[in-house]
Design a protein around this motif. Sequence first.
Motif, PDB file in Angstrom:
ATOM      1  N   GLU A   1       0.846  -1.194   0.000  1.00 54.52           N
ATOM      2  CA  GLU A   1       0.000   0.000   0.000  1.00 54.52           C
ATOM      3  C   GLU A   1       0.883   1.246   0.000  1.00 54.52           C
ATOM      4  O   GLU A   1       1.841   1.325   0.775  1.00 54.52           O
TER       5      GLU A   1
ATOM      6  N   SER B   1      -4.915   4.283   2.592  1.00 55.90           N
ATOM      7  CA  SER B   1      -6.194   3.822   3.137  1.00 55.90           C
ATOM      8  C   SER B   1      -6.632   4.606   4.367  1.00 55.90           C
ATOM      9  O   SER B   1      -7.696   4.335   4.927  1.00 55.90           O
TER      10      SER B   1
ATOM     11  N   TRP C   1       6.194   2.691  -0.038  1.00 58.04           N
ATOM     12  CA  TRP C   1       5.184   1.634   0.047  1.00 58.04           C
ATOM     13  C   TRP C   1       5.380   0.845   1.330  1.00 58.04           C
ATOM     14  O   TRP C   1       6.513   0.604   1.760  1.00 58.04           O
TER      15      TRP C   1
END
Length: 234
Positions: free
Chosen positions: A92, A207, A227
């Motif tokens: 992510e 997120s 990331w």
Amino acid sequence: MDNVRHRYLSILPDLPLWVETRGLLLWEGSKIIENPTQSGFVVWSTEDGIGSVVGEPEPQAVALAARDVPELLAFEDNIERLRSLLRAFQAEPATIFTEPELLPYAPAHRCCEISLDEISVQSHLPADLLAELSNVAEDEVTIVAAFDGSQPVAFAYVASETESLWDVSIDTIRSHRRRGYAVSAVVHLMCLMRKKGKSAVWGALESNPASSNLARRLGFLENARLWVLTRKTA
């Protein structure tokens, strides 16, 4: 300090992108394995549950770190390679922010540093937060609490630290969120760290838009991107 750590500390600049990686390199308790060609390394801490993969270390070294910790950092030049190596992890993106020149306004909640002994008697805190704060305090990391009356309800602490930077971590108990307590705690900690000549770095996962929005509201500026690879749960 061993030669491997010293070499990579001299190569990686003390910039916001590298705050967690340099923090791991500076801590003698972390583990580090470099590529024999010195084209990359992986460094990780089983105590903190996080590692960082820089360049192109050997797959065996990456696998060893992935076995030990649930979270690894990757960067623009190696994220695709790590996706293929670590099928049991999900990746992510995260945005890295840097603190504004002027300290942001903070609500007038009482804030002060809080010790391990003081944390241990806070029975109103959720068990996971109490454990997290206790572990941090045991490492003699500065923790600032914001209070509602006599109860600490929000906390800010130094998650990683380098020669000139520190990484922000904040927690607020559910009943006191969106009421300015976290802002008060983090601004108080920013003041303390500025006296040491250190600037705040704020990392926010894609997120977690609430974290990014709060950083921007406080005047933090987008600086870099990395990331976070997290082990998938069953």
